[in-house]
Design an enzyme around this catalytic site. Structure first.
Site, PDB file in Angstrom:
ATOM      1  N   TRP A  21       0.822  -1.210   0.000  1.00 46.98           N
ATOM      2  CA  TRP A  21       0.000   0.000   0.000  1.00 46.98           C
ATOM      3  C   TRP A  21       0.859   1.265   0.000  1.00 46.98           C
ATOM      4  O   TRP A  21       0.684   2.163  -0.826  1.00 46.98           O
ATOM      5  CB  TRP A  21      -0.922  -0.025   1.222  1.00 46.98           C
ATOM      6  CG  TRP A  21      -1.691   1.235   1.484  1.00 46.98           C
ATOM      7  CD1 TRP A  21      -2.071   2.178   0.577  1.00 46.98           C
ATOM      8  CD2 TRP A  21      -2.181   1.687   2.759  1.00 46.98           C
ATOM      9  NE1 TRP A  21      -2.783   3.194   1.199  1.00 46.98           N
ATOM     10  CE2 TRP A  21      -2.858   2.913   2.536  1.00 46.98           C
ATOM     11  CE3 TRP A  21      -2.124   1.164   4.042  1.00 46.98           C
ATOM     12  CZ2 TRP A  21      -3.459   3.628   3.569  1.00 46.98           C
ATOM     13  CZ3 TRP A  21      -2.730   1.874   5.064  1.00 46.98           C
ATOM     14  CH2 TRP A  21      -3.393   3.085   4.831  1.00 46.98           C
ATOM     15  N   ASP A  49      -0.415  -8.748  -1.738  1.00 49.30           N
ATOM     16  CA  ASP A  49      -1.618  -7.941  -1.896  1.00 49.30           C
ATOM     17  C   ASP A  49      -1.259  -6.537  -2.368  1.00 49.30           C
ATOM     18  O   ASP A  49      -0.347  -5.899  -1.834  1.00 49.30           O
ATOM     19  CB  ASP A  49      -2.357  -7.837  -0.551  1.00 49.30           C
ATOM     20  CG  ASP A  49      -3.597  -6.967  -0.649  1.00 49.30           C
ATOM     21  OD1 ASP A  49      -4.641  -7.475  -1.117  1.00 49.30           O
ATOM     22  OD2 ASP A  49      -3.521  -5.777  -0.288  1.00 49.30           O
ATOM     23  N   TYR A  54      -2.963   2.045  -5.581  1.00 48.79           N
ATOM     24  CA  TYR A  54      -1.775   2.314  -4.786  1.00 48.79           C
ATOM     25  C   TYR A  54      -0.729   3.004  -5.657  1.00 48.79           C
ATOM     26  O   TYR A  54      -0.300   2.461  -6.681  1.00 48.79           O
ATOM     27  CB  TYR A  54      -1.194   1.031  -4.201  1.00 48.79           C
ATOM     28  CG  TYR A  54      -2.070   0.334  -3.178  1.00 48.79           C
ATOM     29  CD1 TYR A  54      -3.190   0.945  -2.630  1.00 48.79           C
ATOM     30  CD2 TYR A  54      -1.775  -0.960  -2.759  1.00 48.79           C
ATOM     31  CE1 TYR A  54      -3.981   0.298  -1.697  1.00 48.79           C
ATOM     32  CE2 TYR A  54      -2.559  -1.617  -1.822  1.00 48.79           C
ATOM     33  CZ  TYR A  54      -3.664  -0.987  -1.305  1.00 48.79           C
ATOM     34  OH  TYR A  54      -4.458  -1.640  -0.382  1.00 48.79           O
ATOM     35  N   SER A 152     -13.444  -5.616   0.297  1.00 41.56           N
ATOM     36  CA  SER A 152     -12.714  -4.949   1.371  1.00 41.56           C
ATOM     37  C   SER A 152     -13.626  -3.942   2.061  1.00 41.56           C
ATOM     38  O   SER A 152     -14.258  -3.120   1.392  1.00 41.56           O
ATOM     39  CB  SER A 152     -11.483  -4.234   0.812  1.00 41.56           C
ATOM     40  OG  SER A 152     -10.776  -3.545   1.830  1.00 41.56           O
ATOM     41  N   GLN A 177     -11.456  -7.900   3.281  1.00 37.29           N
ATOM     42  CA  GLN A 177     -10.200  -7.303   3.750  1.00 37.29           C
ATOM     43  C   GLN A 177     -10.518  -6.061   4.587  1.00 37.29           C
ATOM     44  O   GLN A 177     -10.647  -4.959   4.059  1.00 37.29           O
ATOM     45  CB  GLN A 177      -9.299  -6.956   2.565  1.00 37.29           C
ATOM     46  CG  GLN A 177      -7.894  -6.565   2.998  1.00 37.29           C
ATOM     47  CD  GLN A 177      -6.977  -6.313   1.819  1.00 37.29           C
ATOM     48  OE1 GLN A 177      -6.416  -5.222   1.693  1.00 37.29           O
ATOM     49  NE2 GLN A 177      -6.825  -7.287   0.941  1.00 37.29           N
ATOM     50  N   LEU A 208      -0.884  -3.654  12.839  1.00 37.05           N
ATOM     51  CA  LEU A 208      -0.032  -2.875  13.738  1.00 37.05           C
ATOM     52  C   LEU A 208      -0.595  -1.469  13.960  1.00 37.05           C
ATOM     53  O   LEU A 208       0.100  -0.598  14.498  1.00 37.05           O
ATOM     54  CB  LEU A 208       1.398  -2.779  13.197  1.00 37.05           C
ATOM     55  CG  LEU A 208       2.087  -4.100  12.834  1.00 37.05           C
ATOM     56  CD1 LEU A 208       3.538  -3.847  12.456  1.00 37.05           C
ATOM     57  CD2 LEU A 208       1.985  -5.110  13.955  1.00 37.05           C
ATOM     58  N   GLU A 295      11.699  -8.621  11.243  1.00 40.15           N
ATOM     59  CA  GLU A 295      11.430  -8.430  12.671  1.00 40.15           C
ATOM     60  C   GLU A 295       9.959  -8.613  13.009  1.00 40.15           C
ATOM     61  O   GLU A 295       9.606  -9.322  13.957  1.00 40.15           O
ATOM     62  CB  GLU A 295      11.898  -7.027  13.089  1.00 40.15           C
ATOM     63  CG  GLU A 295      11.954  -6.810  14.605  1.00 40.15           C
ATOM     64  CD  GLU A 295      10.598  -6.460  15.220  1.00 40.15           C
ATOM     65  OE1 GLU A 295      10.367  -6.769  16.390  1.00 40.15           O
ATOM     66  OE2 GLU A 295       9.755  -5.889  14.496  1.00 40.15           O
TER      67      GLU A 295
END
Length: 337
Positions: A21, A49, A54, A152, A177, A208, A295
């Site tokens: 995105w 995705d 985008y 979505s 989504q 997140l 990570e």
């Protein structure tokens, strides 16, 4: 990496999806973008995705180039149609038959593939009859340009209507989504139960909370330079600004002992939390550097015991958005131009 069935279909996707995105486009070095895609593959991520909107189609082009030497059959490529592209003309957005047919052809060209695995309606189009949209989607599937369809940020009612039409047309609506994280749980009361009944999985974005759940933003401190949070007020991003409130940031910092006790970073805790929902097949992560991806993905399958889950709920409590009506409230009321 694990691979799970998407909805009631036979298609399997990786539990972590790489999304581009904000990470593939004019402000990202192509070498870094390619390195992130390579890192995703090395981590076992097979599902990618993107969307035509985008970076105004450039994200699809970069992803197509980055994947061109991969075995196509080993990948699941998802893209979307609805938001405006190109010169943003009067037919350059929405879910009309015209825009869907033109949209899939453009996406395939940019992605350098003959088909996408899931073609997704990026939002619900209030200006096009749903029957027209679903018939066009069915034709895309019958032409072999997409194998399945998804949506979505549709409401529970929209999902029921869409799934019913899909069945009548002989195609499979396999995924929704939505945004979903510890801080944004609006799908839990209505969308998730409806999707469980319909055989539809969630592929969630922003697990997140747009970086807030990494703990990098501290209450009463300036956001790190170059971060999205640093420009949130100026950019007018309402959702990110909601998360950037001092009380929310204080609660996020209080999650650190929970993560530490499990041997996880805050980002890893947030990703593992989102994947504990049984209706969530996969969570989308993005990265501008390979080390960021490695990570955050490292703890995706961590076990969060019930007492830790309860402690997370206790800490976040009233800063969590749970109202199911927020799915409709955040949706566009007409096609964007």
């Amino acid at each position: 990496m694990e691979y799970v069935r998407l909805g009631a279909s036979g298609l399997k996707v990786s539990r972590v999806v790489y999304g581009n995105w904000l990470t593939h486009g004019p402000h990202t070095d192509r070498a870094d973008a390619f390195a992130c895609v390579r890192a995703a593959r090395d981590l076992g991520i097979s599902t990618f995705d993107t969307a035509d909107a985008y970076a105004n189609t450039e994200a699809e082009s970069v992803l197509g180039e980055a994947l061109q030497h991969e075995r196509r059959e080993s990948l699941e490529i998802l893209t979307k149609v609805y938001n405006p592209i190109g010169p943003r003309g009067h037919n350059d957005s929405g879910l009309s038959r015209k825009h869907i047919m033109e949209g899939i052809n453009g996406s395939l060209r940019r992605l350098r593939t003959d088909y996408v695995d899931v073609y997704q309606a990026h939002r619900f189009d209030t200006e096009t009859p749903l029957e027209e949209t679903m018939r066009a989607m069915a034709d895309v599937v019958r032409q072999g340009k997409a194998l399945y369809i998804g949506v979505s940020e549709w409401t529970a009612d929209q999902l029921r209507r869409g799934a019913d039409l899909a069945r009548q047309l002989g195609i499979q609506l396999v995924s929704n989504q939505p945004q979903y994280s510890m801080l944004w749980r609006v799908i839990e009361q209505e969308v998730v139960p409806t999707c469980e009944q319909l055989g539809i999985s969630q592929i969630v974005w922003s697990p997140l909370a747009q970086g807030v759940l990494t703990g990098k933003y501290l209450p009463d401190a300036r956001p790190p330079g170059g971060s999205r949070g640093a420009g949130a007020a100026e950019s007018g991003e309402p959702l990110l600004n909601r998360f950037m409130q001092p009380e929310v940031l204080r609660r996020v910092q209080r999650l650190r002992p929970v993560a530490d006790a499990l041997g996880l970073s805050l980002a890893q805790l947030a990703l593992a939390w989102a994947l504990k929902n049984r209706n969530v097949a996969a969570a989308i992560v993005g990265a501008s550097r390979p080390e960021q991806l490695k990570e955050s993905v490292a703890g995706w399958k961590a076990n969060i015991p019930p007492d830790a889950m309860a402690r997370i709920d206790e800490i976040l409590a009233d800063v969590v958005e749970r109202r199911p009506e927020m799915t409709a409230a955040m949706a566009p009321k007409r096609r964007p131009t």
